[in-house]
Scaffold this motif. Structure first.
Motif, PDB file in Angstrom:
ATOM      1  N   GLY A 170       0.815  -1.221   0.000  1.00 20.88           N
ATOM      2  CA  GLY A 170       0.000   0.000   0.000  1.00 20.88           C
ATOM      3  C   GLY A 170       0.839   1.257   0.000  1.00 20.88           C
ATOM      4  O   GLY A 170       0.431   2.278   0.548  1.00 20.88           O
ATOM      5  N   ILE A 171       2.015   1.209  -0.627  1.00 24.55           N
ATOM      6  CA  ILE A 171       2.932   2.350  -0.637  1.00 24.55           C
ATOM      7  C   ILE A 171       3.011   2.912  -2.044  1.00 24.55           C
ATOM      8  O   ILE A 171       3.281   2.193  -3.001  1.00 24.55           O
ATOM      9  N   SER A 172       2.758   4.218  -2.160  1.00 24.79           N
ATOM     10  CA  SER A 172       2.873   4.896  -3.448  1.00 24.79           C
ATOM     11  C   SER A 172       4.129   5.735  -3.435  1.00 24.79           C
ATOM     12  O   SER A 172       4.329   6.549  -2.539  1.00 24.79           O
ATOM     13  N   ILE A 173       4.969   5.532  -4.436  1.00 21.52           N
ATOM     14  CA  ILE A 173       6.208   6.285  -4.545  1.00 21.52           C
ATOM     15  C   ILE A 173       6.387   6.620  -6.021  1.00 21.52           C
ATOM     16  O   ILE A 173       5.989   5.846  -6.892  1.00 21.52           O
ATOM     17  N   SER A 174       6.957   7.756  -6.304  1.00 24.11           N
ATOM     18  CA  SER A 174       7.201   8.165  -7.683  1.00 24.11           C
ATOM     19  C   SER A 174       8.076   7.118  -8.381  1.00 24.11           C
ATOM     20  O   SER A 174       9.122   6.735  -7.858  1.00 24.11           O
ATOM     21  N   PHE A 175       7.639   6.674  -9.551  1.00 22.73           N
ATOM     22  CA  PHE A 175       8.407   5.659 -10.268  1.00 22.73           C
ATOM     23  C   PHE A 175       9.774   6.196 -10.670  1.00 22.73           C
ATOM     24  O   PHE A 175      10.774   5.482 -10.595  1.00 22.73           O
ATOM     25  N   SER A 176       9.844   7.448 -11.094  1.00 19.06           N
ATOM     26  CA  SER A 176      11.137   8.005 -11.512  1.00 19.06           C
ATOM     27  C   SER A 176      12.114   8.077 -10.339  1.00 19.06           C
ATOM     28  O   SER A 176      13.302   7.788 -10.487  1.00 19.06           O
ATOM     29  N   THR A 177      11.601   8.423  -9.145  1.00 21.27           N
ATOM     30  CA  THR A 177      12.449   8.454  -7.949  1.00 21.27           C
ATOM     31  C   THR A 177      12.943   7.055  -7.613  1.00 21.27           C
ATOM     32  O   THR A 177      14.123   6.840  -7.332  1.00 21.27           O
ATOM     33  N   LEU A 178      12.024   6.093  -7.640  1.00 22.79           N
ATOM     34  CA  LEU A 178      12.386   4.709  -7.342  1.00 22.79           C
ATOM     35  C   LEU A 178      13.388   4.170  -8.365  1.00 22.79           C
ATOM     36  O   LEU A 178      14.386   3.548  -8.000  1.00 22.79           O
ATOM     37  N   ASN A 179      13.132   4.442  -9.630  1.00 20.65           N
ATOM     38  CA  ASN A 179      14.009   3.952 -10.695  1.00 20.65           C
ATOM     39  C   ASN A 179      15.425   4.514 -10.545  1.00 20.65           C
ATOM     40  O   ASN A 179      16.410   3.791 -10.701  1.00 20.65           O
ATOM     41  N   ALA A 180      15.524   5.809 -10.209  1.00 25.34           N
ATOM     42  CA  ALA A 180      16.843   6.427 -10.010  1.00 25.34           C
ATOM     43  C   ALA A 180      17.556   5.793  -8.821  1.00 25.34           C
ATOM     44  O   ALA A 180      18.764   5.517  -8.877  1.00 25.34           O
ATOM     45  N   TYR A 181      16.817   5.515  -7.746  1.00 26.96           N
ATOM     46  CA  TYR A 181      17.409   4.903  -6.564  1.00 26.96           C
ATOM     47  C   TYR A 181      17.928   3.496  -6.890  1.00 26.96           C
ATOM     48  O   TYR A 181      19.056   3.138  -6.530  1.00 26.96           O
ATOM     49  N   VAL A 182      17.099   2.701  -7.582  1.00 23.24           N
ATOM     50  CA  VAL A 182      17.499   1.331  -7.939  1.00 23.24           C
ATOM     51  C   VAL A 182      18.730   1.363  -8.835  1.00 23.24           C
ATOM     52  O   VAL A 182      19.693   0.617  -8.632  1.00 23.24           O
TER      53      VAL A 182
END
Length: 197
Positions: A170-182
């Motif tokens: 149930g966690i929403s996070i910006s995909f671009s932020t997540l992608n950059a982190y990964v």
């Protein structure tokens, strides 16, 4: 199954409730609400209106972040000027509404009428003042790092990590932020180091 949005609810929370009521994965419904070409990002109001069979203007009135500039500035470009006590009450009501409290719970928690709660949820307030921080801000991913790191080690794709966070936690996070982190974790990039005095 039709699900009514709560006044002051976030778009992401509404999509999760709508998906669960219809036995869908929240990430799948979110993707349909976003549409092509990327199927991730901010859900588009007109697509959400079609999915929910509700007028877009009703969704815009109920959902706090349906349209990006909402609650930032008025048509004249000025924030509403309110007495300090009213401003603090409105800010507290908005914060509780974003956490998912219903209109009835908001009236009970703050001891005010529905009319005041509605006024608070539609008020155009300036952003809350933040104390200056000499240190770098805490990354958005910090609170979910314990969930993301094992998936990175298992070589799960950024998109699948994003779906797992949304569907299973149930966690929403910006995909671009997540992608950059990964990407940074996989390449070993740690970001700029603060200057030493």
């Amino acid at each position: 199954m039709r699900v009514r949005p709560h006044l002051g609810e976030s778009t992401e929370n509404y999509i999760r409730r709508l998906a669960r009521a219809n036995h869908l994965r929240p990430s799948a419904l979110h993707a349909i609400a976003c549409g092509p070409p990327n199927w991730v990002g901010k859900p588009r109001l007109e697509r959400l209106a079609v999915l929910t069979s509700r007028p877009a203007d009703h969704l815009n009135e109920a959902l706090t972040d349906a349209v990006a500039p909402r609650r930032r500035i008025t048509v004249t470009g000025q924030y509403q000027r309110l007495p300090r006590g009213t401003y603090l009450l409105y800010r507290a009501i908005q914060k509780d509404a974003e956490a998912g409290l219903s209109l009835r719970h908001l009236t009970e928690r703050h001891g005010v009428s529905r009319h005041i709660v509605r006024a608070a949820l539609t008020a155009l307030l300036p952003p809350a003042r933040q104390r200056p921080n000499r240190h770098r801000k805490t990354p958005v991913t910090a609170s979910v790092r314990h969930l993301i790191t094992p998936m990175i080690r298992q070589n799960v794709s950024s998109k699948d990590i994003w779906k797992t966070l949304m569907d299973d936690h149930g966690i929403s996070i910006s995909f671009s932020t997540l992608n950059a982190y990964v990407r940074n974790q996989r390449t070993g990039y740690r970001g700029p180091t603060p200057p030493t005095c």
